[in-house]
Design an enzyme around this catalytic site. Sequence first.
Site, PDB file in Angstrom:
ATOM      1  N   ASP A  46       9.467  -2.523  10.945  1.00  0.00           N
ATOM      2  CA  ASP A  46       8.604  -1.411  10.546  1.00  0.00           C
ATOM      3  C   ASP A  46       7.776  -0.891  11.720  1.00  0.00           C
ATOM      4  O   ASP A  46       6.716  -0.302  11.529  1.00  0.00           O
ATOM      5  CB  ASP A  46       7.690  -1.820   9.383  1.00  0.00           C
ATOM      6  CG  ASP A  46       6.925  -3.095   9.669  1.00  0.00           C
ATOM      7  OD1 ASP A  46       7.033  -3.619  10.800  1.00  0.00           O
ATOM      8  OD2 ASP A  46       6.230  -3.579   8.767  1.00  0.00           O
ATOM      9  N   GLY A  67       5.200 -15.960   6.329  1.00  0.00           N
ATOM     10  CA  GLY A  67       4.787 -15.650   7.704  1.00  0.00           C
ATOM     11  C   GLY A  67       5.953 -15.301   8.619  1.00  0.00           C
ATOM     12  O   GLY A  67       7.117 -15.539   8.291  1.00  0.00           O
ATOM     13  N   LYS A  77       9.515  -1.857   2.960  1.00  0.00           N
ATOM     14  CA  LYS A  77       8.836  -0.932   3.890  1.00  0.00           C
ATOM     15  C   LYS A  77       9.736  -0.405   5.013  1.00  0.00           C
ATOM     16  O   LYS A  77       9.680   0.789   5.327  1.00  0.00           O
ATOM     17  CB  LYS A  77       7.580  -1.598   4.455  1.00  0.00           C
ATOM     18  CG  LYS A  77       6.716  -0.618   5.206  1.00  0.00           C
ATOM     19  CD  LYS A  77       5.295  -1.101   5.358  1.00  0.00           C
ATOM     20  CE  LYS A  77       5.195  -2.195   6.360  1.00  0.00           C
ATOM     21  NZ  LYS A  77       3.800  -2.549   6.677  1.00  0.00           N
ATOM     22  N   ARG A  84       0.816  -1.221   0.000  1.00  0.00           N
ATOM     23  CA  ARG A  84       0.000   0.000   0.000  1.00  0.00           C
ATOM     24  C   ARG A  84       0.847   1.269   0.000  1.00  0.00           C
ATOM     25  O   ARG A  84       0.339   2.365  -0.165  1.00  0.00           O
ATOM     26  CB  ARG A  84      -0.974  -0.021   1.184  1.00  0.00           C
ATOM     27  CG  ARG A  84      -2.174  -0.914   0.909  1.00  0.00           C
ATOM     28  CD  ARG A  84      -3.107  -0.938   2.092  1.00  0.00           C
ATOM     29  NE  ARG A  84      -2.636  -1.876   3.098  1.00  0.00           N
ATOM     30  CZ  ARG A  84      -3.094  -1.904   4.343  1.00  0.00           C
ATOM     31  NH1 ARG A  84      -3.981  -1.026   4.745  1.00  0.00           N
ATOM     32  NH2 ARG A  84      -2.647  -2.802   5.192  1.00  0.00           N
ATOM     33  N   TYR A 118      37.792  27.823  -9.654  1.00  0.00           N
ATOM     34  CA  TYR A 118      37.725  26.664 -10.547  1.00  0.00           C
ATOM     35  C   TYR A 118      38.048  27.118 -11.960  1.00  0.00           C
ATOM     36  O   TYR A 118      37.399  28.021 -12.499  1.00  0.00           O
ATOM     37  CB  TYR A 118      36.304  26.086 -10.473  1.00  0.00           C
ATOM     38  CG  TYR A 118      36.088  24.825 -11.266  1.00  0.00           C
ATOM     39  CD1 TYR A 118      36.971  23.751 -11.155  1.00  0.00           C
ATOM     40  CD2 TYR A 118      34.996  24.691 -12.123  1.00  0.00           C
ATOM     41  CE1 TYR A 118      36.765  22.590 -11.872  1.00  0.00           C
ATOM     42  CE2 TYR A 118      34.781  23.529 -12.832  1.00  0.00           C
ATOM     43  CZ  TYR A 118      35.671  22.475 -12.712  1.00  0.00           C
ATOM     44  OH  TYR A 118      35.461  21.331 -13.421  1.00  0.00           O
TER      45      TYR A 118
HETATM   46  C1  UD1 Z   1       2.036  -9.699  13.382  1.00  0.00           C
HETATM   47  C2  UD1 Z   1       1.616 -10.651  14.496  1.00  0.00           C
HETATM   48  C3  UD1 Z   1       0.484 -10.013  15.298  1.00  0.00           C
HETATM   49  C4  UD1 Z   1       0.948  -8.680  15.850  1.00  0.00           C
HETATM   50  C5  UD1 Z   1       1.439  -7.785  14.714  1.00  0.00           C
HETATM   51  C6  UD1 Z   1       2.072  -6.541  15.269  1.00  0.00           C
HETATM   52  C7  UD1 Z   1       1.983 -12.870  13.593  1.00  0.00           C
HETATM   53  C8  UD1 Z   1       1.367 -14.086  13.030  1.00  0.00           C
HETATM   54  N1  UD1 Z   1       1.171 -11.890  13.915  1.00  0.00           N
HETATM   55  O1  UD1 Z   1       0.915  -9.543  12.555  1.00  0.00           O
HETATM   56  O2  UD1 Z   1       0.112 -10.860  16.357  1.00  0.00           O
HETATM   57  O3  UD1 Z   1      -0.101  -8.051  16.549  1.00  0.00           O
HETATM   58  O4  UD1 Z   1       2.459  -8.458  13.944  1.00  0.00           O
HETATM   59  O5  UD1 Z   1       2.349  -5.662  14.210  1.00  0.00           O
HETATM   60  O6  UD1 Z   1       3.201 -12.839  13.764  1.00  0.00           O
HETATM   61  N2  UD1 Z   1       7.436 -10.347   7.956  1.00  0.00           N
HETATM   62  C9  UD1 Z   1       8.425 -10.971   7.243  1.00  0.00           C
HETATM   63  N3  UD1 Z   1       8.138 -12.101   6.555  1.00  0.00           N
HETATM   64  C10 UD1 Z   1       6.897 -12.642   6.523  1.00  0.00           C
HETATM   65  C11 UD1 Z   1       5.879 -11.995   7.236  1.00  0.00           C
HETATM   66  C12 UD1 Z   1       6.178 -10.852   7.954  1.00  0.00           C
HETATM   67  O7  UD1 Z   1       9.576 -10.515   7.243  1.00  0.00           O
HETATM   68  O8  UD1 Z   1       6.719 -13.673   5.859  1.00  0.00           O
HETATM   69  C13 UD1 Z   1       7.764  -9.148   8.730  1.00  0.00           C
HETATM   70  C14 UD1 Z   1       7.063  -7.910   8.229  1.00  0.00           C
HETATM   71  O9  UD1 Z   1       7.852  -7.236   7.293  1.00  0.00           O
HETATM   72  C15 UD1 Z   1       6.889  -7.095   9.499  1.00  0.00           C
HETATM   73  C16 UD1 Z   1       6.743  -8.148  10.568  1.00  0.00           C
HETATM   74  O10 UD1 Z   1       7.291  -9.327  10.039  1.00  0.00           O
HETATM   75  O11 UD1 Z   1       8.030  -6.346   9.795  1.00  0.00           O
HETATM   76  C17 UD1 Z   1       5.295  -8.355  10.972  1.00  0.00           C
HETATM   77  O12 UD1 Z   1       4.604  -8.767   9.808  1.00  0.00           O
HETATM   78  P1  UD1 Z   1       3.125  -8.327   9.496  1.00  0.00           P
HETATM   79  O13 UD1 Z   1       2.702  -8.896   8.215  1.00  0.00           O
HETATM   80  O14 UD1 Z   1       3.010  -6.865   9.694  1.00  0.00           O
HETATM   81  O15 UD1 Z   1       2.416  -9.103  10.670  1.00  0.00           O
HETATM   82  P2  UD1 Z   1       0.906  -9.074  11.023  1.00  0.00           P
HETATM   83  O16 UD1 Z   1       0.229 -10.130  10.266  1.00  0.00           O
HETATM   84  O17 UD1 Z   1       0.403  -7.708  10.951  1.00  0.00           O
END
Ligand code: UD1
Length: 456
Positions: free
Chosen positions: A102, A76, A21, A14, A385
């Site tokens: 982030d 994940g 990010k 987004r 210069y």
């Molecule tokens: C995650 C948590 C959630 C929490 C929230 C806080 C899980 C399953 N859930 O949710 O409980 O409240 O963060 O913001 O962990 N990332 C990767 N690789 C991936 C997925 C994510 O590097 O495959 C990184 C993202 O860049 C980010 C962080 O992990 O920095 C969190 O990922 P994001 O997708 O924001 O997690 P949420 O699903 O929002």
Amino acid sequence: MNKAVILAGGQGKRMKADMPKPLFKVLGEPMLEWVISACERAEIGDICVVKGFMGEMIDEYLGGRYRTVLQAERLGTGHAVMQAVPFLKEDESGNTLVLCGDAPFIDESTIKNSLEYHCANNNAVTVITAELENPHGYGRIIRTEKGISGIVEQKDASEEQKKIREVNSGAYWFRTADLIKLLDKITCENAQKEYYLTDTISIAISEGKNAGAYTSENPDIIKGANDRKDLLNLNTYARMAVIEKHLINGVEFTCTDGVIIERNVEIGTGTEIMAGTVLRGGTKIGNNCKIGPNVIAENCKTGDDVIINTAQIYDSEIESGVEIGPFVHIRPDSIIKKGAKIGDFVEIKNSVIGEKTAVAHLVYIGDSDVGRKVNIGAGTVTVNYDGIEKSRCVIGDKCFIGCNTNLIAPLKLGKAVYTAAGTTVTRDISDYALVIDRGVMKVKEGYTIRKFKSQL
Ligand code: UD1
Ligand code: CA
């Protein structure tokens, strides 16, 4: 030893940009940098950054400061930490902090206090939580009489669970040896078909290990940005927090419109900061200065009682009692010595301007050493210069440089040299001399009457 894994694989669709990010900036620094510096301040120097989308930009930014590991597919948060297992295995003796790259406002005291809690309770995992007015979108902390029992993601939560306001910040402490084992056991059987790092909590508990939640006193640690509007909000929040810190320290702000002060800037007491002032990098402003309106200063150091109005100043030093502006550009590696005055439409680059010297208007001084109590007339140019090489000009103390003087470098003017207006000086001049270089002025009386007879 304790270490940290920072998850920075996010794309931020987004944001609509070809950039990971965590590299988006809050108050001039990438969010990732905020997270790294919180670790550094909490004395965690062993850091591994998990990169994903456009990961090479993360490497480029870090420039080898910290190691990175690639998560080739985004499966994940649990999967992301799995990529760091070789890093974890190098030393399994301590604890590992997992942070999101982030969420820039994680702070040193939350990191330290949560570690203390984690160790005191002999936990395998401690999740750092916050209480939010609006918990929508976050993982909810499930508590029983015995303590926490797990974390449920928004998409997997029941209506009852969605009402819980204590949420997962996305930051955790793990006992490193336990984290390695727990990662082996998480699966992707959930609404998003992802490997959830959050599942480590219920798994640890089911194995009889201790798991706990540390509620941060600072709910802002959870703030992140999913789109540019969020990013603007983070910037606004950080901007005002920095200004408030300076207010407490005795800095005066009558209007904060357009005032952006990066977080490492220092400002002395009694200094007034006016609208449109942007202070960046490692800028240090002295006491009782007046800065603004409309000033950009980047990596600058000023003494006390300095006045700067409508100017841009980069990587330079401004000593006490100097007045600058309006409409001044001071480029890197310049030193403006005590009591000097730099007036409107003046550019100075890589030069020293001596004490009490006046460069009042319409001047370019580059690669020069200007002495004390010099007066530089309007229109003076150091011609530094020649199209191939840059050379220096040295101007002795108490020189008086007439208007529209060209000083062709390399050049040295001795003490108290005078140059007549319009002079082009092409060789060194000894102390106390006057230099005049003019064509013979001719006057043709009555010329325009003869030329324009009818119109006059
Ligand atoms: C995650 C948590 C959630 C929490 C929230 C806080 C899980 C399953 N859930 O949710 O409980 O409240 O963060 O913001 O962990 N990332 C990767 N690789 C991936 C997925 C994510 O590097 O495959 C990184 C993202 O860049 C980010 C962080 O992990 O920095 C969190 O990922 P994001 O997708 O924001 O997690 P949420 O699903 O929002
Ligand atoms: Ca998130």
